[in-house]
Design a protein around this motif. Structure first.
Motif, PDB file in Angstrom:
ATOM      1  N   UNK A 172       0.832  -1.210   0.000  1.00  0.00           N
ATOM      2  CA  UNK A 172       0.000   0.000   0.000  1.00  0.00           C
ATOM      3  C   UNK A 172       0.865   1.257   0.000  1.00  0.00           C
ATOM      4  N   UNK A 173       1.977   1.227   0.758  1.00  0.00           N
ATOM      5  CA  UNK A 173       2.874   2.391   0.774  1.00  0.00           C
ATOM      6  C   UNK A 173       3.520   2.604  -0.591  1.00  0.00           C
ATOM      7  N   UNK A 174       3.894   1.467  -1.251  1.00  0.00           N
ATOM      8  CA  UNK A 174       4.499   1.584  -2.578  1.00  0.00           C
ATOM      9  C   UNK A 174       3.496   2.145  -3.581  1.00  0.00           C
ATOM     10  N   UNK A 175       2.282   1.656  -3.506  1.00  0.00           N
ATOM     11  CA  UNK A 175       1.261   2.156  -4.420  1.00  0.00           C
ATOM     12  C   UNK A 175       0.985   3.636  -4.168  1.00  0.00           C
ATOM     13  N   UNK A 176       0.933   3.994  -2.879  1.00  0.00           N
ATOM     14  CA  UNK A 176       0.698   5.409  -2.553  1.00  0.00           C
ATOM     15  C   UNK A 176       1.843   6.278  -3.031  1.00  0.00           C
ATOM     16  N   UNK A 177       3.084   5.780  -2.884  1.00  0.00           N
ATOM     17  CA  UNK A 177       4.263   6.536  -3.350  1.00  0.00           C
ATOM     18  C   UNK A 177       4.259   6.691  -4.871  1.00  0.00           C
ATOM     19  N   UNK A 178       3.952   5.589  -5.569  1.00  0.00           N
ATOM     20  CA  UNK A 178       3.887   5.651  -7.025  1.00  0.00           C
ATOM     21  C   UNK A 178       2.801   6.620  -7.487  1.00  0.00           C
ATOM     22  N   UNK A 179       1.693   6.602  -6.792  1.00  0.00           N
ATOM     23  CA  UNK A 179       0.613   7.518  -7.148  1.00  0.00           C
ATOM     24  C   UNK A 179       1.051   8.972  -6.976  1.00  0.00           C
ATOM     25  N   UNK A 180       1.737   9.238  -5.863  1.00  0.00           N
ATOM     26  CA  UNK A 180       2.191  10.606  -5.631  1.00  0.00           C
ATOM     27  C   UNK A 180       3.248  11.027  -6.670  1.00  0.00           C
TER      28      UNK A 180
ATOM     29  N   UNK B  32       4.686  14.163 -11.361  1.00  0.00           N
ATOM     30  CA  UNK B  32       5.164  14.286 -12.745  1.00  0.00           C
ATOM     31  C   UNK B  32       4.131  14.955 -13.642  1.00  0.00           C
ATOM     32  N   UNK B  33       2.889  14.605 -13.439  1.00  0.00           N
ATOM     33  CA  UNK B  33       1.835  15.244 -14.226  1.00  0.00           C
ATOM     34  C   UNK B  33       1.773  16.744 -13.936  1.00  0.00           C
ATOM     35  N   UNK B  34       1.911  17.092 -12.658  1.00  0.00           N
ATOM     36  CA  UNK B  34       1.867  18.515 -12.298  1.00  0.00           C
ATOM     37  C   UNK B  34       3.060  19.264 -12.879  1.00  0.00           C
ATOM     38  N   UNK B  35       4.269  18.669 -12.817  1.00  0.00           N
ATOM     39  CA  UNK B  35       5.448  19.317 -13.392  1.00  0.00           C
ATOM     40  C   UNK B  35       5.311  19.447 -14.907  1.00  0.00           C
ATOM     41  N   UNK B  36       4.753  18.434 -15.558  1.00  0.00           N
ATOM     42  CA  UNK B  36       4.555  18.527 -17.003  1.00  0.00           C
ATOM     43  C   UNK B  36       3.631  19.654 -17.369  1.00  0.00           C
ATOM     44  N   UNK B  37       2.551  19.796 -16.587  1.00  0.00           N
ATOM     45  CA  UNK B  37       1.626  20.899 -16.852  1.00  0.00           C
ATOM     46  C   UNK B  37       2.303  22.251 -16.624  1.00  0.00           C
ATOM     47  N   UNK B  38       3.176  22.347 -15.576  1.00  0.00           N
ATOM     48  CA  UNK B  38       3.876  23.612 -15.310  1.00  0.00           C
ATOM     49  C   UNK B  38       4.848  23.938 -16.451  1.00  0.00           C
ATOM     50  N   UNK B  39       5.613  22.923 -16.925  1.00  0.00           N
ATOM     51  CA  UNK B  39       6.555  23.147 -18.020  1.00  0.00           C
ATOM     52  C   UNK B  39       5.822  23.538 -19.311  1.00  0.00           C
ATOM     53  N   UNK B  40       4.702  22.930 -19.555  1.00  0.00           N
ATOM     54  CA  UNK B  40       3.933  23.264 -20.744  1.00  0.00           C
ATOM     55  C   UNK B  40       3.404  24.676 -20.666  1.00  0.00           C
TER      56      UNK B  40
END
Length: 222
Positions: free
Chosen positions: A193-201, A206-214
């Motif tokens: 569960x911790x690994x899944x939560x970490x991967x989700x975060x 990454x999605x947020x950084x991609x949106x900022x770079x775009x």
């Protein structure tokens, strides 16, 4: 309400000494249990029959008799009337009386009757031979036998206790093994569960950084 409590209220119900609340509960319970209701009906019928019976008059049943005193002559006359009058009856009565007297005197004189193939032997002053007890060899053999039986009994008891301790120890080991497996499963589940939560975060970051770079690239182009 149960069957026992319902039966305990039967007599109060029949003689109208029951409270209204208990009467209501009893009737409701009897409606659900026809066998108890039939039992109460039979008790009511028995009570009705007993009430219809006439009450006995103690004065009519009491019989008073005056004591009758007999003299010695009257007693002897009545006693002789009980004796047999025929020759055969007198003979049988005399033989029975003689036999009783014979055994009574024999018991006083310690009479002993012994029967064998040679006939019947009578002896006076007979006293049974007292038991002399066990010999030394018999006593030693008996003590040795008791010791062996006690040793075998204690060995069986120790074996049973040992087997019981082994079973209890195995149960404890099995319990701790099962508990350890459950703990490992819980730790593994928590790590997953911790690994899944970490991967989700990470993915969200990454999605947020991609949106900022775009957004920054679009502003630079304009």
């Amino acid at each position: 309400m149960n069957d026992q409590l319902a039966r305990s209220l039967f007599m109060d119900y029949l003689y109208d000494e029951i409270s209204e609340s208990d009467k209501t509960k009893l009737k409701a319970y009897l409606d659900k249990n026809p066998e108890l209701k039939e039992e109460l009906s039979k008790l009511d019928q028995t009570r009705s029959l007993l009430q219809q019976m006439p009450e006995p008059d103690p004065a009519q049943q009491l019989l008073v008799m005056e004591p009758h005193e007999r003299s010695l002559t009257q007693w002897w006359t009545q006693a002789k009337s009980l004796l047999p009058h025929s020759l055969l009856g007198k003979t049988v009565f005399a033989a029975a009386a003689g036999l009783i007297l014979f055994f009574f005197l024999g018991s006083l004189a310690q009479l002993h009757i012994d029967t064998s193939n040679d006939g019947v032997a009578l002896s006076l002053g007979y006293s049974p031979t007292a038991n002399q007890g066990l010999s030394q060899e018999e006593a030693n053999a008996l003590v040795a036998q008791i010791k062996e039986e006690n040793a075998a009994m204690f060995a069986d008891y120790a074996e049973a206790i040992n087997q019981q301790n082994k079973e209890q120890l195995q149960q404890v080991i099995t319990y701790f093994e099962e508990q350890r497996m459950q703990d490992l499963k819980l730790v593994n589940q928590t790590l997953n569960e911790l690994q899944e939560n970490t991967n989700y975060r990470i993915n969200r970051t990454n999605e947020y950084l991609g949106q900022v770079l775009q957004t920054v690239s679009y502003q630079n182009e304009n």
